[in-house]
Design a protein around this motif. Structure first.
Motif, short mmCIF file in Angstrom:
data_model
loop_
_atom_site.label_atom_id
_atom_site.label_comp_id
_atom_site.label_asym_id
_atom_site.label_seq_id
_atom_site.Cartn_x
_atom_site.Cartn_y
_atom_site.Cartn_z
N THR A 26 0.85 -1.18 -0.07
CA THR A 26 -0.06 -0.02 0.00
C THR A 26 0.87 1.27 -0.07
O THR A 26 0.57 2.17 -0.28
CB THR A 26 -1.10 -0.05 1.39
OG1 THR A 26 -0.16 0.13 2.54
CG2 THR A 26 -1.95 -1.19 1.15
N MET A 27 2.29 1.19 0.39
CA MET A 27 2.98 2.28 0.31
C MET A 27 3.37 2.67 -0.95
O MET A 27 3.90 3.97 -1.22
CB MET A 27 4.41 2.05 1.33
CG MET A 27 3.63 1.92 2.61
SD MET A 27 4.98 2.14 4.04
CE MET A 27 4.96 3.94 4.12
N PHE A 28 3.37 1.80 -1.90
CA PHE A 28 4.06 2.00 -3.24
C PHE A 28 3.10 2.69 -4.13
O PHE A 28 1.85 1.93 -4.25
CB PHE A 28 4.78 0.84 -3.90
CG PHE A 28 6.10 0.57 -3.43
CD1 PHE A 28 7.45 1.34 -4.16
CD2 PHE A 28 6.39 -0.25 -2.26
CE1 PHE A 28 8.19 1.15 -3.51
CE2 PHE A 28 7.52 -0.38 -2.00
CZ PHE A 28 8.79 0.16 -2.56
N ALA A 29 3.25 3.72 -4.84
CA ALA A 29 2.54 4.16 -6.13
C ALA A 29 2.30 2.91 -7.13
O ALA A 29 3.17 2.45 -7.15
CB ALA A 29 2.76 5.46 -6.67
N GLU A 30 1.18 3.04 -7.97
CA GLU A 30 1.15 2.05 -8.86
C GLU A 30 2.39 2.04 -9.79
O GLU A 30 2.76 1.08 -10.29
CB GLU A 30 -0.09 2.17 -9.66
CG GLU A 30 -0.59 1.25 -10.75
CD GLU A 30 -0.81 -0.16 -10.06
OE1 GLU A 30 -0.32 -1.01 -11.00
OE2 GLU A 30 -1.39 -0.27 -8.83
N ASP A 31 2.80 3.14 -10.18
CA ASP A 31 4.14 3.56 -11.11
C ASP A 31 5.17 3.55 -10.67
O ASP A 31 6.12 4.33 -11.25
CB ASP A 31 3.48 4.39 -12.03
CG ASP A 31 3.43 5.97 -11.61
OD1 ASP A 31 3.29 5.88 -10.19
OD2 ASP A 31 3.08 6.96 -12.35
N ALA A 32 5.50 3.45 -9.25
CA ALA A 32 6.75 3.48 -8.70
C ALA A 32 7.80 2.91 -9.28
O ALA A 32 7.58 1.95 -10.00
CB ALA A 32 6.60 2.82 -7.31
N VAL A 33 9.10 3.29 -8.83
CA VAL A 33 10.37 2.85 -9.68
C VAL A 33 11.15 2.45 -8.39
O VAL A 33 11.28 3.30 -7.47
CB VAL A 33 10.96 3.74 -10.50
CG1 VAL A 33 12.24 3.29 -10.79
CG2 VAL A 33 10.06 4.31 -11.73
N TYR A 34 11.72 1.11 -8.38
CA TYR A 34 12.78 0.88 -7.18
C TYR A 34 14.02 0.55 -7.82
O TYR A 34 14.10 -0.42 -8.84
CB TYR A 34 11.94 -0.42 -6.53
CG TYR A 34 12.75 -0.70 -5.35
CD1 TYR A 34 12.05 -0.40 -4.09
CD2 TYR A 34 13.89 -1.14 -5.19
CE1 TYR A 34 12.76 -0.58 -2.69
CE2 TYR A 34 14.60 -1.59 -3.84
CZ TYR A 34 13.89 -1.20 -2.89
OH TYR A 34 14.30 -1.33 -1.61
N ASP A 35 15.05 1.16 -7.73
CA ASP A 35 16.32 0.91 -8.24
C ASP A 35 17.40 0.30 -7.10
O ASP A 35 17.76 1.29 -6.53
CB ASP A 35 16.98 2.32 -8.76
CG ASP A 35 18.18 2.38 -9.70
OD1 ASP A 35 18.86 1.23 -9.58
OD2 ASP A 35 18.71 3.35 -10.09
N SER A 36 17.55 -0.78 -7.24
CA SER A 36 18.48 -1.42 -6.28
C SER A 36 18.95 -2.66 -6.64
O SER A 36 18.30 -3.42 -7.32
CB SER A 36 17.77 -1.72 -4.93
OG SER A 36 18.48 -2.47 -4.19
N GLY A 37 20.20 -2.86 -6.51
CA GLY A 37 20.84 -4.30 -6.81
C GLY A 37 20.28 -5.41 -6.22
O GLY A 37 20.25 -6.35 -6.54
N GLY A 38 19.80 -5.10 -4.76
CA GLY A 38 19.23 -6.11 -4.00
C GLY A 38 17.80 -6.77 -4.73
O GLY A 38 17.43 -7.95 -4.40
N LEU A 39 17.22 -5.86 -5.48
CA LEU A 39 15.98 -6.23 -6.04
C LEU A 39 16.26 -6.74 -7.57
O LEU A 39 15.29 -6.94 -8.38
CB LEU A 39 14.70 -5.58 -6.10
CG LEU A 39 14.16 -5.59 -4.67
CD1 LEU A 39 12.95 -4.60 -4.67
CD2 LEU A 39 13.63 -6.61 -4.27
N GLY A 40 17.32 -6.69 -8.04
CA GLY A 40 17.79 -6.87 -9.29
C GLY A 40 18.08 -5.85 -10.08
O GLY A 40 17.77 -6.16 -11.49
N GLY A 41 18.12 -4.41 -9.82
CA GLY A 41 18.24 -3.27 -10.82
C GLY A 41 16.98 -2.66 -10.71
O GLY A 41 16.44 -2.39 -9.68
#
Length: 121
Positions: A26-41
């Motif tokens: 619920t904390m993420f917007a529908e079109d959020a972007v996550y940039d991290s090596g921990g989640l694969g880029g």
């Protein structure tokens, strides 16, 4: 701005530490972007981000993350400095990470962007 971005980030991190996937989602917007090596880029969209979280925490269900700094930046951006430890559920390998995270919220307090940079642990 009708919310405190620093307090919102604390809620987000508490949900991660509790593996509370409903709250995280619920904390993420529908079109959020996550940039991290921990989640694969770079991962775009709430659904794919949550798939990444579930996959990561299936592998590392005992992760403990601690913030040493949480500070407001400009507007609705917040910076945290963190460390984490975890054990891989299949191999028993220990994971130790440290890094910085910049989180950008929208006007309603949902996460628009997360940028994670690992530093030396």
């Amino acid at each position: 701005m009708s919310f405190d971005p620093v307090a919102r980030l604390v809620v987000y991190h508490d949900a991660i530490n509790a593996l509370d996937f409903s709250t995280i989602e619920t904390m993420f917007a529908e079109d959020a972007v996550y940039d991290s090596g921990g989640l694969g880029g770079v991962v775009t969209g709430r659904g794919p981000i949550m798939e990444g979280f579930r996959s990561y925490f299936q592998a590392y269900p005992d992760q403990v993350a601690t913030d040493s700094v949480i500070e407001p930046l400009d507007g609705r951006r917040v910076r945290s400095v963190w460390t984490l430890t975890a054990t891989h559920s299949s191999t028993g390998d220990k994971l130790v990470r440290a890094g910085e995270e910049i989180v950008t919220f929208d006007a309603q307090g949902q996460i628009l962007r997360v940028e994670v940079t690992d530093t030396a642990a």
